[in-house]
Scaffold this active site. Structure first.
Site, mmCIF file in Angstrom:
data_model
loop_
_atom_site.group_PDB
_atom_site.id
_atom_site.type_symbol
_atom_site.label_atom_id
_atom_site.label_comp_id
_atom_site.label_asym_id
_atom_site.label_seq_id
_atom_site.Cartn_x
_atom_site.Cartn_y
_atom_site.Cartn_z
ATOM 1 N N ASN A 115 35.750 -56.309 -4.208
ATOM 2 C CA ASN A 115 35.833 -57.460 -3.319
ATOM 3 C C ASN A 115 37.292 -57.727 -3.010
ATOM 4 O O ASN A 115 37.962 -58.450 -3.717
ATOM 5 C CB ASN A 115 35.200 -58.675 -3.974
ATOM 6 C CG ASN A 115 33.745 -58.457 -4.228
ATOM 7 O OD1 ASN A 115 33.089 -57.813 -3.417
ATOM 8 N ND2 ASN A 115 33.218 -58.963 -5.319
ATOM 9 N N ILE B 33 39.841 -54.811 -6.680
ATOM 10 C CA ILE B 33 39.261 -56.132 -6.903
ATOM 11 C C ILE B 33 40.280 -57.160 -6.424
ATOM 12 O O ILE B 33 41.456 -56.850 -6.244
ATOM 13 C CB ILE B 33 38.880 -56.384 -8.380
ATOM 14 C CG1 ILE B 33 40.074 -56.195 -9.319
ATOM 15 C CG2 ILE B 33 37.716 -55.505 -8.802
ATOM 16 C CD1 ILE B 33 39.761 -56.482 -10.784
ATOM 17 N N ASP B 34 39.810 -58.389 -6.201
ATOM 18 C CA ASP B 34 40.664 -59.445 -5.683
ATOM 19 C C ASP B 34 41.854 -59.741 -6.587
ATOM 20 O O ASP B 34 41.806 -59.514 -7.802
ATOM 21 C CB ASP B 34 39.873 -60.749 -5.540
ATOM 22 C CG ASP B 34 38.937 -60.735 -4.360
ATOM 23 O OD1 ASP B 34 39.216 -60.019 -3.392
ATOM 24 O OD2 ASP B 34 37.929 -61.455 -4.424
ATOM 25 N N LYS B 35 42.877 -60.299 -6.005
ATOM 26 C CA LYS B 35 44.041 -60.747 -6.768
ATOM 27 C C LYS B 35 43.626 -61.662 -7.913
ATOM 28 O O LYS B 35 44.091 -61.506 -9.051
ATOM 29 C CB LYS B 35 45.007 -61.493 -5.838
ATOM 30 C CG LYS B 35 46.132 -62.232 -6.555
ATOM 31 C CD LYS B 35 46.943 -63.072 -5.586
ATOM 32 C CE LYS B 35 47.981 -63.910 -6.334
ATOM 33 N NZ LYS B 35 48.751 -64.784 -5.406
ATOM 34 N N ARG C 159 30.822 -63.493 -4.398
ATOM 35 C CA ARG C 159 31.271 -64.841 -4.055
ATOM 36 C C ARG C 159 30.459 -65.417 -2.899
ATOM 37 O O ARG C 159 30.079 -66.590 -2.904
ATOM 38 C CB ARG C 159 32.767 -64.799 -3.721
ATOM 39 C CG ARG C 159 33.609 -64.314 -4.898
ATOM 40 C CD ARG C 159 35.018 -63.902 -4.477
ATOM 41 N NE ARG C 159 35.809 -65.048 -4.074
ATOM 42 C CZ ARG C 159 37.061 -64.945 -3.620
ATOM 43 N NH1 ARG C 159 37.616 -63.743 -3.506
ATOM 44 N NH2 ARG C 159 37.722 -66.018 -3.275
#
Length: 364
Positions: free
Chosen positions: A14, A170-172, A274
């Protein structure tokens, strides 16, 4: 045992691009255009590998063929093999699974939590707050900069070579496991496993409320929001916009006004966990992008507002962790499985909600 959940699954990467470019979504994976060529009107039929070698500096035919095998060569928006014959006005693209670096990657001594490493792969447990790829506003201090430092004495690893490096993202503000390919062959093998969804991964999340039913399946299309390009949104199944997305969720532990859940994805769409949990009415706790950073459950008394503020301080990001990672080793063929414990900020959040829930129930 607190924070120790046994989980197996297959969720998605994501990650929105950090440099503001629109990614291309191909078969559920985001790619970024590195090169684009439009064949002339008088173009004679020519294999695409020969076509690209003549136009790409410092590139060999073998390297182009490897890119085609990895699904990184597109003609008119569709993947092609290296023997595809380019026709007049064909649009030929070279895409990669990370943005194009238009600047030198600086090696920086950033600590890495290395879970496993051998001559072919490296598995790292990324902390929340660490950007994966350099991009607009984040030209240093990223995981790629840390990898450049880690591999600084390895003559066979080039951080700027897209044939090796991070296989997924993956996201921060999401923590958890990522695999890095140290050779072109390793990246090709791992890339195919992610594409075929044979890897085993799963996320742990803390969400607002108690999902009803406690476990279930969410199916929709997911596409970029019409109102905010930084968000993804849900669209009807079969809609012409967006891509089909399926998420399986299970409540592991209900805790008052929040729940600990695990999510397994059949598909891999941007922000899928999310977006789907918000669509279900249960956004991730403290997920600012999708509305989880306000009080969504509970009576907003002064003491409760103070409690929630303390919870946000304990875990100042969306409560999402990539807990497990399994894949077949690209060289040995051995199935490997790794696990990263729930990080301290999420564990502290869960413990605080446990304490709150036990105290509340004892007063009833």
């Amino acid at each position: 045992m607190a924070g120790e959940y046994t989980i197996i699954g297959d969720p998605a990467d994501n990650k929105l691009p950090d440099d503001g470019r629109e990614p291309l979504e191909i078969d559920g994976t985001e790619y970024f255009e590195h090169f684009r060529f439009v064949a002339d009107k008088g173009q004679q039929l020519l294999r695409v590998d020969k076509f690209l070698v003549a136009r790409l500096e410092k590139s060999s035919r073998n390297r182009v063929q490897q890119a085609a095998d990895a699904g990184c060569i597109l003609v008119n928006g569709k993947r092609v093999k290296s023997n595809y014959r380019v026709k007049p006005l064909d649009v030929v693209q070279v895409v990669m699974d990370r943005p194009r670096y238009e600047f030198e990657i600086i090696a920086q001594n950033i600590p890495l939590d290395i879970v496993y490493e051998d001559s072919d792969v490296l598995v790292v447990n990324k902390p929340a707050g660490l950007v994966v790829h350099p991009g607009h506003g984040n030209y240093s201090g990223t995981l790629v900069n840390a990898l450049a430092w880690h591999f600084r004495d390895n003559p066979n690893y080039d951080v700027n070579d897209p044939r090796m490096g991070l296989v997924h993202r993956i996201d921060k503000d999401t923590s958890g496991l990522l695999v890095v390919a140290k050779t072109p062959d390793a990246k090709t093998s791992l890339g195919k496993q992610f594409f075929n969804k044979t890897t085993k991964r799963e996320y742990i999340a803390v969400v607002w409320g108690r999902p009803e039913p406690a476990s279930g399946r969410i199916e929709s299309n997911i596409g970029r929001s019409m109102r905010d390009r930084l968000q993804m949104a849900v669209f009807p199944v079969g809609d012409s916009y967006g891509k089909r997305a399926v998420t399986h969720y299970e409540t592991i532990e209900p805790l008052g006004h929040v729940s600990v859940v695990r999510c397994v994805l059949e598909t891999g769409r941007t922000h899928q966990i999310r977006v789907h949990m918000r669509h279900l009415g249960h956004p991730l706790f403290n997920d600012a992008r999708y509305g989880g950073d306000t009080i969504l459950r509970g009576t907003p008394s002064a003491s409760y507002r103070s409690f929630i503020a303390n919870c946000f301080d304990l875990c100042p990001r969306q409560a999402l962790h990539a807990r497990t990672l399994g894949f077949v080793h690209p060289a040995t063929g051995k199935e490997m499985f790794f696990s990263a414990p729930v990080p301290p900020d999420m564990q502290a959040l869960i413990e605080k909600w446990r304490t709150y829930t036990n105290a509340t129930e004892s007063r009833i």
